[in-house]
Design a protein around this motif. Structure first.
Motif, PDB file in Angstrom:
ATOM      1  N   PRO A 143       0.944  -1.193  -0.136  1.00  0.00           N
ATOM      2  CA  PRO A 143       0.145  -0.043  -0.093  1.00  0.00           C
ATOM      3  C   PRO A 143       0.676   1.352   0.079  1.00  0.00           C
ATOM      4  N   THR A 144       1.782   1.364   0.666  1.00  0.00           N
ATOM      5  CA  THR A 144       2.900   2.341   0.590  1.00  0.00           C
ATOM      6  C   THR A 144       3.487   2.516  -0.776  1.00  0.00           C
ATOM      7  N   ARG A 145       3.713   1.588  -1.476  1.00  0.00           N
ATOM      8  CA  ARG A 145       4.289   1.903  -2.830  1.00  0.00           C
ATOM      9  C   ARG A 145       3.021   2.317  -3.716  1.00  0.00           C
ATOM     10  N   ARG A 146       1.927   1.903  -3.560  1.00  0.00           N
ATOM     11  CA  ARG A 146       0.867   2.193  -4.243  1.00  0.00           C
ATOM     12  C   ARG A 146       0.626   3.839  -3.909  1.00  0.00           C
ATOM     13  N   ALA A 147       0.570   4.142  -2.534  1.00  0.00           N
ATOM     14  CA  ALA A 147       0.699   5.622  -2.282  1.00  0.00           C
ATOM     15  C   ALA A 147       1.636   6.533  -3.181  1.00  0.00           C
ATOM     16  N   ILE A 148       2.882   6.184  -3.176  1.00  0.00           N
ATOM     17  CA  ILE A 148       4.035   6.731  -3.707  1.00  0.00           C
ATOM     18  C   ILE A 148       3.591   7.043  -5.239  1.00  0.00           C
ATOM     19  N   ILE A 149       3.286   5.904  -5.811  1.00  0.00           N
ATOM     20  CA  ILE A 149       2.606   5.985  -7.329  1.00  0.00           C
ATOM     21  C   ILE A 149       1.682   7.131  -7.590  1.00  0.00           C
ATOM     22  N   ASN A 150       0.849   6.882  -6.561  1.00  0.00           N
ATOM     23  CA  ASN A 150      -0.387   8.064  -6.615  1.00  0.00           C
ATOM     24  C   ASN A 150       0.403   9.442  -6.448  1.00  0.00           C
ATOM     25  N   MET A 151       1.484   9.857  -5.584  1.00  0.00           N
ATOM     26  CA  MET A 151       1.769  11.104  -5.328  1.00  0.00           C
ATOM     27  C   MET A 151       2.365  11.481  -6.823  1.00  0.00           C
ATOM     28  N   LYS A 211       3.741   0.823 -17.486  1.00  0.00           N
ATOM     29  CA  LYS A 211       4.123  -0.593 -16.994  1.00  0.00           C
ATOM     30  C   LYS A 211       2.932  -1.215 -16.424  1.00  0.00           C
ATOM     31  N   LEU A 212       1.949  -0.200 -15.904  1.00  0.00           N
ATOM     32  CA  LEU A 212       0.694  -0.893 -15.303  1.00  0.00           C
ATOM     33  C   LEU A 212       0.077  -1.715 -16.445  1.00  0.00           C
ATOM     34  N   ASN A 213       0.184  -1.461 -17.810  1.00  0.00           N
ATOM     35  CA  ASN A 213      -0.477  -2.283 -18.916  1.00  0.00           C
ATOM     36  C   ASN A 213      -0.147  -3.882 -18.562  1.00  0.00           C
ATOM     37  N   GLU A 214       0.721  -4.153 -17.827  1.00  0.00           N
ATOM     38  CA  GLU A 214       0.992  -5.494 -17.592  1.00  0.00           C
ATOM     39  C   GLU A 214      -0.024  -5.913 -16.749  1.00  0.00           C
ATOM     40  N   VAL A 215      -0.694  -5.155 -15.735  1.00  0.00           N
ATOM     41  CA  VAL A 215      -1.507  -5.424 -14.724  1.00  0.00           C
ATOM     42  C   VAL A 215      -2.965  -5.427 -15.518  1.00  0.00           C
ATOM     43  N   GLU A 222     -11.423  -4.220  -8.260  1.00  0.00           N
ATOM     44  CA  GLU A 222     -10.522  -3.484  -7.471  1.00  0.00           C
ATOM     45  C   GLU A 222      -9.204  -2.968  -8.189  1.00  0.00           C
ATOM     46  N   VAL A 223      -8.577  -4.101  -8.731  1.00  0.00           N
ATOM     47  CA  VAL A 223      -7.553  -3.908  -9.324  1.00  0.00           C
ATOM     48  C   VAL A 223      -7.565  -2.872 -10.697  1.00  0.00           C
ATOM     49  N   SER A 224      -8.775  -3.463 -11.338  1.00  0.00           N
ATOM     50  CA  SER A 224      -8.861  -2.827 -12.654  1.00  0.00           C
ATOM     51  C   SER A 224      -9.218  -1.212 -12.371  1.00  0.00           C
ATOM     52  N   ASP A 225      -9.963  -0.881 -11.463  1.00  0.00           N
ATOM     53  CA  ASP A 225     -10.279   0.474 -11.237  1.00  0.00           C
ATOM     54  C   ASP A 225      -8.994   1.404 -10.702  1.00  0.00           C
ATOM     55  N   TRP A 226      -8.206   0.377  -9.945  1.00  0.00           N
ATOM     56  CA  TRP A 226      -6.888   1.191  -9.574  1.00  0.00           C
ATOM     57  C   TRP A 226      -5.888   1.756 -10.617  1.00  0.00           C
ATOM     58  N   VAL A 227      -5.704   0.821 -11.548  1.00  0.00           N
ATOM     59  CA  VAL A 227      -4.956   0.876 -12.769  1.00  0.00           C
ATOM     60  C   VAL A 227      -5.561   1.658 -13.606  1.00  0.00           C
ATOM     61  N   ARG A 257      -4.801   5.552 -16.523  1.00  0.00           N
ATOM     62  CA  ARG A 257      -4.414   5.452 -17.773  1.00  0.00           C
ATOM     63  C   ARG A 257      -4.002   6.505 -18.520  1.00  0.00           C
ATOM     64  N   GLN A 258      -5.230   7.696 -17.956  1.00  0.00           N
ATOM     65  CA  GLN A 258      -4.829   9.003 -18.692  1.00  0.00           C
ATOM     66  C   GLN A 258      -3.378   9.423 -18.622  1.00  0.00           C
ATOM     67  N   PHE A 259      -2.714   9.145 -17.553  1.00  0.00           N
ATOM     68  CA  PHE A 259      -1.211   9.731 -17.576  1.00  0.00           C
ATOM     69  C   PHE A 259      -0.362   9.044 -18.571  1.00  0.00           C
ATOM     70  N   TRP A 260      -0.723   7.642 -18.704  1.00  0.00           N
ATOM     71  CA  TRP A 260       0.332   7.118 -19.504  1.00  0.00           C
ATOM     72  C   TRP A 260      -0.203   7.147 -21.030  1.00  0.00           C
ATOM     73  N   LYS A 261      -1.303   7.429 -20.965  1.00  0.00           N
ATOM     74  CA  LYS A 261      -1.809   7.881 -22.337  1.00  0.00           C
ATOM     75  C   LYS A 261      -1.288   9.133 -22.909  1.00  0.00           C
ATOM     76  N   ALA A 262      -1.629  10.067 -22.007  1.00  0.00           N
ATOM     77  CA  ALA A 262      -1.386  11.377 -22.424  1.00  0.00           C
ATOM     78  C   ALA A 262       0.123  11.721 -22.890  1.00  0.00           C
ATOM     79  N   ARG A 263       1.026  10.823 -22.486  1.00  0.00           N
ATOM     80  CA  ARG A 263       2.487  11.115 -22.641  1.00  0.00           C
ATOM     81  C   ARG A 263       3.072  10.271 -23.728  1.00  0.00           C
ATOM     82  N   LEU A 264       2.083   9.585 -24.522  1.00  0.00           N
ATOM     83  CA  LEU A 264       2.836   8.811 -25.746  1.00  0.00           C
ATOM     84  C   LEU A 264       2.778   9.954 -26.954  1.00  0.00           C
TER      85      LEU A 264
END
Lengths: 117, 117
Positions: A12-20, A72-76, B75-80, B84-91
């Motif tokens: 969860p800490t790493r997810r929070a970091i990603i969010n930041m 990279k989240l595309n993998e997920v 839950e995972v899908s929503d989080w990821v 998406r906007q972030f990694w799409k916008a930067r392509l």
DNA sequence: TAATTTTGTAACCAAAAGGTTGCATATTTT
DNA sequence: AAAATATGCAACCTTTTGGTTACAAAATTA
């Protein structure tokens, strides 16, 4: 040392970091300010995220800016989406399956599969 | 004891279990046959998956059938997807585009119609 | 009924994960 | 130059994780 994106986002800490840093790159100390753990602990999380490609670190003077590489989240995403059909289409599949299994069993009993090891 | 879906899918064995039972419910021994670890080890993974709601266990005689409850993957899908906007916008540059095309090619060589029942 | 099959779980173990303190190094600032 | 700042990392610790063996109990088969 397993370093895949699934393991990386498990914490969860790493997810929070990603969010930041999704919104803007931040240096290590700024990231640290938002958590209750030590800078070293946060740094280790950042290192893990770097090693699996979710963030990149760019030096600027004495600071290191952490930038999110969310492609990279595309993998997920891909892994999860392959199952979407199942949770959309299959309701109460076990009952159906068990009925089928039961009639097969009646027609042709299964042999024992043997104990493992 | 943290039991969230992110932690659950972090382990490759558990992802493999999910994949096995996504298509049809299987009992514990059948699931075990596909792995190199002991039945007990597999059983523990199954328990973790149950505790976070990704599978459900239904008894039938002396067997327990594990059924995937993949709605939980939302839950995972929503989080990821929120990123998406972030990694799409930067392509926006060619080499990023090419890199992504390459990784898609590597990651999913078969993009057929998917399983049909 | 006796043997076999399928599962649950306790007890234990090694390695990994997540955390800490302390110190070294490189860059500003004063 | 000296002090302050930002970071990297070694050494160490505790808890969690993933695995094992051994045994007990329930259901099915012979």
């Amino acid at each position: 040392m397993r370093r895949d994106v699934f393991q990386a986002i498990a914490d969860p800490t790493r997810r929070a970091i990603i969010n930041m840093i999704a919104h803007q790159p931040l240096n290590v100390n700024t990231v640290t300010e938002n958590f209750d753990v030590s800078r070293t602990a946060v740094y280790k999380h950042i290192k893990i995220l770097t090693e699996c490609g979710l963030i990149e670190i760019k030096q600027q003077g004495r600071e290191r800016f952490c930038e999110a590489k969310l492609q990279k989240l595309n993998e997920v995403s891909d892994w999860v989406e392959q199952y979407r059909q199942f949770w959309k289409a299959r309701l109460d599949s076990l009952d159906i399956y068990l009925k089928e299994a039961q009639s097969k069993k009646d027609a042709k009993p299964t042999k024992g599969k043997g104990a493992r090891r």
